[in-house]
Design a protein around this motif. Structure first.
Motif, mmCIF file in Angstrom:
data_model
loop_
_atom_site.group_PDB
_atom_site.id
_atom_site.type_symbol
_atom_site.label_atom_id
_atom_site.label_comp_id
_atom_site.label_asym_id
_atom_site.label_seq_id
_atom_site.Cartn_x
_atom_site.Cartn_y
_atom_site.Cartn_z
ATOM 1 N N PHE B 269 0.820 -1.203 0.000
ATOM 2 C CA PHE B 269 0.000 0.000 0.000
ATOM 3 C C PHE B 269 0.860 1.261 0.000
ATOM 4 O O PHE B 269 0.685 2.150 -0.823
ATOM 5 N N LEU B 273 1.660 3.844 -3.213
ATOM 6 C CA LEU B 273 1.344 5.264 -3.096
ATOM 7 C C LEU B 273 2.576 6.112 -3.403
ATOM 8 O O LEU B 273 2.490 7.127 -4.104
ATOM 9 N N THR B 362 -5.845 4.058 -11.878
ATOM 10 C CA THR B 362 -7.077 3.536 -11.291
ATOM 11 C C THR B 362 -6.910 2.061 -10.961
ATOM 12 O O THR B 362 -7.310 1.589 -9.898
ATOM 13 N N LEU B 363 -6.264 1.377 -11.880
ATOM 14 C CA LEU B 363 -6.023 -0.048 -11.673
ATOM 15 C C LEU B 363 -5.092 -0.260 -10.473
ATOM 16 O O LEU B 363 -5.368 -1.061 -9.578
ATOM 17 N N MET B 365 -4.394 1.707 -7.976
ATOM 18 C CA MET B 365 -5.000 2.069 -6.701
ATOM 19 C C MET B 365 -6.061 1.057 -6.294
ATOM 20 O O MET B 365 -6.190 0.722 -5.125
ATOM 21 N N GLY B 366 -6.791 0.570 -7.289
ATOM 22 C CA GLY B 366 -7.800 -0.432 -6.984
ATOM 23 C C GLY B 366 -7.172 -1.649 -6.329
ATOM 24 O O GLY B 366 -7.666 -2.164 -5.317
ATOM 25 N N ILE B 367 -6.068 -2.073 -6.900
ATOM 26 C CA ILE B 367 -5.356 -3.221 -6.322
ATOM 27 C C ILE B 367 -4.848 -2.878 -4.931
ATOM 28 O O ILE B 367 -4.950 -3.681 -3.999
ATOM 29 N N PHE B 369 -5.991 -0.730 -2.764
ATOM 30 C CA PHE B 369 -7.100 -0.707 -1.806
ATOM 31 C C PHE B 369 -7.531 -2.122 -1.460
ATOM 32 O O PHE B 369 -7.825 -2.439 -0.303
ATOM 33 N N HIS B 370 -7.573 -2.936 -2.482
ATOM 34 C CA HIS B 370 -7.989 -4.319 -2.280
ATOM 35 C C HIS B 370 -7.052 -5.016 -1.302
ATOM 36 O O HIS B 370 -7.491 -5.655 -0.343
ATOM 37 N N PHE B 372 -5.001 -3.656 0.841
ATOM 38 C CA PHE B 372 -5.105 -3.019 2.147
ATOM 39 C C PHE B 372 -6.282 -3.607 2.923
ATOM 40 O O PHE B 372 -6.141 -4.035 4.071
ATOM 41 N N ALA B 373 -7.425 -3.603 2.264
ATOM 42 C CA ALA B 373 -8.632 -4.084 2.918
ATOM 43 C C ALA B 373 -8.500 -5.558 3.298
ATOM 44 O O ALA B 373 -8.900 -5.975 4.383
ATOM 45 N N LYS B 374 -7.905 -6.326 2.397
ATOM 46 C CA LYS B 374 -7.708 -7.745 2.699
ATOM 47 C C LYS B 374 -6.865 -7.905 3.957
ATOM 48 O O LYS B 374 -7.184 -8.673 4.861
#
Lengths: 565, 401
Positions: B269, B273, B362-363, B365-367, B369-370, B372-374
């Motif tokens: 993450f 960034l 977008t791709l 960041m999407g990954i 976030f995914h 991170f959340a996981k």
């Protein structure tokens, strides 16, 4: 999804940057459904936030209802964000749960939604084995004028507090009554109790702390003191022996001036002692410790001679070759004492680490919130500047992420506030250790008095023997010699009486120590176990919530995972 | 380590008759070489490809960070207008430079760097890339040491730089204070966007890094707490003591989970960034290049115009300097047209690049976030489960007392 975040939280404050968060308006990117639908059409309709994700939830409950979290004031540094306007709620541990009144389990574990545990620390709530209760509230501080000039300069005004008691104990002779007392009265009460109940673990009274009153606003200080007084009085009422004491009854009930002897100021006592000492040394006044004084430790000032004697005795005990006539022979007691010291050390250690833990949890929550906030700003920015659909999609993802982060941060902080409460038991027991030491020293000083009297008795008796032995041989029979023997015998009898009283007092204190230690062990075990349960349930509850928040994000972004693999 | 080359350079037995062209690179195996101040990390760069321009199906070379820098600088020179993938920073603190974590982070970033170049339809054709992926170490070292800052510029380039400075000065002297800039509202918007974006991203990255730290701190405090609780348990004895012991042990277990998650957070993450920030900075460099190209175009156009006017004057005067002037004019005109072409190419490329960039981000960041959340869900569940397992034991304690 969003609307549900207020469920069951009586207090969900946002602890920082509330204004900041409120000012950020997030446009719903889904309004622009056309361009967006190319990207993630499946998701677009499913996610509709009806409420502002950062809407602050309901704040503030009145002090008497299910209370929340403002931690005890001396723990403020851990919790610097508590909103000042909500003043101080009663933390639940101090038996404020009125639900405990009617025979509820002493060590009840009230679990609400997420294992938020309202504990009732045993030693500060009334035992529920009887269904009697004494509930004390301290309120309504008022400034009053000093009636006459006091010796202490700078006087003039003082604060009184309204002390209201509700009880069904018959000895009180009433169901509800109130008195006004000032802090000085509380000091008096505390001193009288200390004298009457040597050996018991008497809850410590609030500090006099004049310094703080200079530093804080008067209002803050008064409020702090009010809370502290209430806590103190409730603890007194929860102590199985103290609750029935005359001193407490008088304090709670008798209107007007408190009819307990105030402690004389040190100066006059010193004066007293200084006057008496020469006479005592010259043998002109009685050197016998009056029986009634025996039951108190030698105080400075009045009992200089006695002090000297006992000091001599204690030195003899420590350095002298001969064993004192009575020793602390209770091995069990010595072991308990060791254990108490060990316990104190461990409690202190845990207390320190608990503070670190709480700080770390707090920081986690704070940083999570800041991260969320940063992404909210990014979301807003991308939405405003969006030229491409990819930006809109990204803004949407960011928003989901940011909202989750903010929610999670809130949970961390709530979790933490309750952790503080639970782990507070450790601090409570640490405070109790001081009381235990004080009770032990009651015992030591009583023992010292006994030892002193015993050796005095022994030396008086040997003097008497000698005198008897040097009979007519030396100076011929004379009235003076006989009279001396008589006087000596008189002194011996008086000392004997004093000794017996002292021994009785010592036994009494020993028994107090013993029964209190037993009570301490039992209650400590219960309280600490409850603390553990509360802590654990708390963690489980909030971690589940946090996991849910993030699981949702995992689902929402699962599209990217597939893309990547 | 040189892989065997295929005997016949151009054709090789295809694995399948219609095999897609591929170029796959990996940066692996960081190894510390050298001593003291001279110490550095070398990486193995493995290239697998079926492209004819390459020497063979597989090639392994050893490269160091400055080689990557060389590649980036070359690409930046040659492919103006394209957003060159960003490199991880030159290292920070000395102490940290050889920590396992830093080395891994850098390796990952370098790997991503090369792969982005290899998958960019223009950049992947670069000769410099081929050199980077295939040249032996001596060659690489030679090339690397040639390219150092301003000294790498050819004399003509140096002249150009001086001219630029000169014209800037004369502009100011002539009262033209503002440097020549495009007046393209869309482009203005883009520039503003890029500059603002960097600020926002930098802030987010800062908090992300702090969050990593918080995980570590929480882990540490759980460990300390666990130890203290165990000691208290030993002191208490009986069933309460046992309860404390178990709690302490659990606490220590969770500490480990937190340290793990901290690492995950850092790699999956915080690094992405940071990478995003670097990418934006790379775009800023391209924006500067475009500004240069624009200015050059304008200046040359103007100079050409002046030359034309002069030429006409000379022609009218039938001066014998006409011939010379004509030649000069033609040269300048060619230069001017070249500059215009260059500028227009940059504009075109940038327009394409920005679309690609936004999609890619977008791709990415999407990954991010995914992941991170996981990680957070995994951590929270792990903590909940660990504590939950204690509940029956605690209940047993109270029923026995």
């Amino acid at each position: 999804m969003m609307g549900s975040d207020n469920e069951g939280f009586e207090e969900a404050h946002l602890y920082a940057s509330k204004e900041e968060m409120e000012n950020l308006v997030i446009d719903n990117p889904l309004n622009d459904s056309n361009s967006y639908s190319n990207y993630r059409s499946a998701l677009s309709s499913a996610i509709s936030d009806t409420s502002h994700p950062l809407a602050p939830s309901i704040l503030v409950t009145p002090a008497d209802s299910d209370p929340i979290l403002s931690p005890p004031p001396y723990r403020d540094h851990l919790y610097h964000n508590s909103p000042t306007e909500s003043s101080y709620f009663e933390p639940p541990p101090f038996g404020d749960n009125v639900g405990d009144v009617n025979g509820v389990e002493n060590h009840s574990l009230n679990l609400d939604n997420f294992g938020r545990f309202s504990r009732s620390a045993s030693w500060s709530t009334s035992s529920s084995t009887d269904s009697e209760y004494v509930k004390i509230t301290v309120s309504n501080p008022l400034k009053e004028q000093e009636a006459s000039n006091s010796i202490v300069p700078g006087g003039g005004t003082y604060v009184t507090y309204l002390i209201t008691t509700r009880t069904n104990v018959p000895e009180f002779g009433g169901v509800e009554f109130s008195v006004r007392r000032r802090f000085r009265d509380v000091v008096t009460l505390s001193d009288r109790l200390a004298e009457s109940y040597r050996g018991l673990f008497i809850p410590p009274r609030p500090d006099k702390s004049v310094v703080e009153s200079q530093v804080m606003h008067k209002q803050e200080f008064v409020e702090l003191r009010r809370v502290a007084l209430e806590k103190y009085l409730r603890r007194l009422a929860a102590h199985p022996v103290i609750k029935r004491s005359d001193e407490l009854k008088v304090f709670l009930q008798v209107q007007g001036k408190l009819p307990l002897a105030t402690t004389t100021d040190v100066a006059s006592r010193m004066l007293d002692g200084a006057v008496k000492l020469p006479k005592q040394l010259l043998g002109e006044s009685s050197v016998v410790v009056a029986p009634h004084e025996v039951v108190q430790p030698a105080k400075g000032g009045r009992d200089l001679l006695r002090l000297f004697k006992e000091l001599k005795q204690s030195v003899a005990n420590d350095w002298g070759g001969s064993r004192p006539l009575v020793v602390e022979e209770d091995k069990e007691f010595i072991e308990r004492k060791e254990k108490i010291n060990d316990l104190e050390q461990q409690l202190s250690n845990v207390s320190k680490q608990a503070e670190s833990l709480v700080k770390a949890q707090q920081d986690m929550g704070d940083t999570m919130a800041e991260l969320g906030l940063a992404f909210i700003k990014l979301t807003k920015f991308e939405n405003e500047e969006a030229v491409f659909n990819s930006q809109k999609a990204r803004a949407h993802d960011m928003k989901g992420f940011a909202t989750a982060a903010v929610k999670a941060s809130r949970f961390y902080r709530e979790l933490n506030a309750q952790t503080v409460e639970h782990l507070d038991t450790i601090h409570e027991y640490l405070g109790l250790m001081l009381v235990v030491h004080s009770a032990f020293s009651d015992r030591s000083s009583a023992l010292l008095t006994v030892q002193t009297l015993l050796s005095e008795l022994s030396s008086l008796e040997s003097r008497a023997e000698k005198l008897e032995a040097t009979s007519s041989k030396v100076f011929g029979p004379g009235k003076s010699r006989n009279r001396k023997i008589e006087d000596l015998k008189e002194t011996i009898r008086a000392t004997e009486d004093a000794k017996n009283i002292a021994i009785r007092e010592y036994q009494r204190i020993k028994e107090n120590n013993r029964s209190e230690l037993e009570r301490l062990d039992k209650e400590r075990e219960a309280d600490l176990l409850n603390m553990l349960k509360g802590f654990v349930h708390n963690q489980v509850g909030y971690m589940e919530k946090i996991a849910n928040v993030w699981t949702k994000v995992v689902e929402e972004t699962s599209y990217y995972a597939k893309e990547n693999s | 380590m040189i892989a065997t080359r295929s005997v016949s350079g151009s054709s090789q037995s295809p694995r399948s008759p219609s095999s897609q062209p591929y170029l796959s690179v990996s940066v692996t195996d960081p190894v510390k070489l050298g001593n003291g101040v001279q110490a550095y990390i070398s990486y193995r760069v493995i290239t697998k490809t079926n492209l004819p321009e390459y020497q063979g199906p597989e090639k392994i070379v050893i490269r160091r960070y400055s080689d990557f820098v060389w590649l980036r600088d070359r690409l930046f020179e040659k492919y103006k207008g394209i957003f060159i993938p960003p490199l991880p920073e030159k290292s920070a603190v000395e102490k940290f430079r050889f920590s396992a974590e830093f080395i891994e982070m850098r390796r990952q970033a370098l790997d991503i760097f090369v792969n982005r170049i290899a998958s960019h339809h223009e950049l992947q054709q670069s000769e410099d890339l081929r050199t980077f992926l295939q040249a032996d170490e001596e060659t690489m070292e030679r090339l690397r040491s040639q390219e150092t800052g301003i000294f790498k510029k050819k004399p003509a380039d140096l002249m150009q730089i001086f001219k630029d400075v000169q014209s800037k000065v004369s502009d100011v002297v002539l009262g033209k204070e503002k440097p020549v800039e495009e007046s393209n509202p869309e482009y203005e918007k883009l520039k503003h966007y890029i500059f603002e974006l960097e600020n926002h991203l930098a802030e987010a990255q800062k908090h992300a890094y702090r969050l990593v730290k918080r995980h570590r701190e929480l882990g540490q405090s759980l460990s300390d707490f666990g130890k203290a609780v165990k000691l208290l348990g030993a002191c208490e004895g009986n069933s309460l003591g046992k309860a404390f012991s178990e709690l302490g042990t659990k606490s220590e277990t969770l500490s480990v989970k937190l340290q793990k998650e901290a690492h995950q957070l850092l790699m999956n993450f915080e690094e992405p960034l940071k990478d995003y920030v670097r990418a934006v900075q790379s775009i800023k460099a391209t924006i500067a290049e475009r500004a240069n190209a624009f200015r050059r175009q304008c200046e040359l156009a103007e100079t050409t115009k002046l030359k034309e006017i002069n030429l006409n004057k000379l022609t009218l005067m039938r001066s014998d300097k006409v011939g010379e002037a004509e030649i000069e004019y033609q040269e300048l005109k060619a230069e001017s047209e070249e500059a215009t072409r260059m500028f227009e190419m940059i504009v075109r490329l940038m327009n394409e690049e920005i679309v690609r960039f936004q999609e890619q981000k977008t791709l990415d960041m999407g990954i991010a976030f995914h992941e991170f959340a996981k990680g957070q869900a995994r951590l929270a569940n792990g903590i909940a489960n660990a504590w939950r397992s204690l509940i029956p034991k605690l209940e047993a304690c109270s029923s026995s007392s």
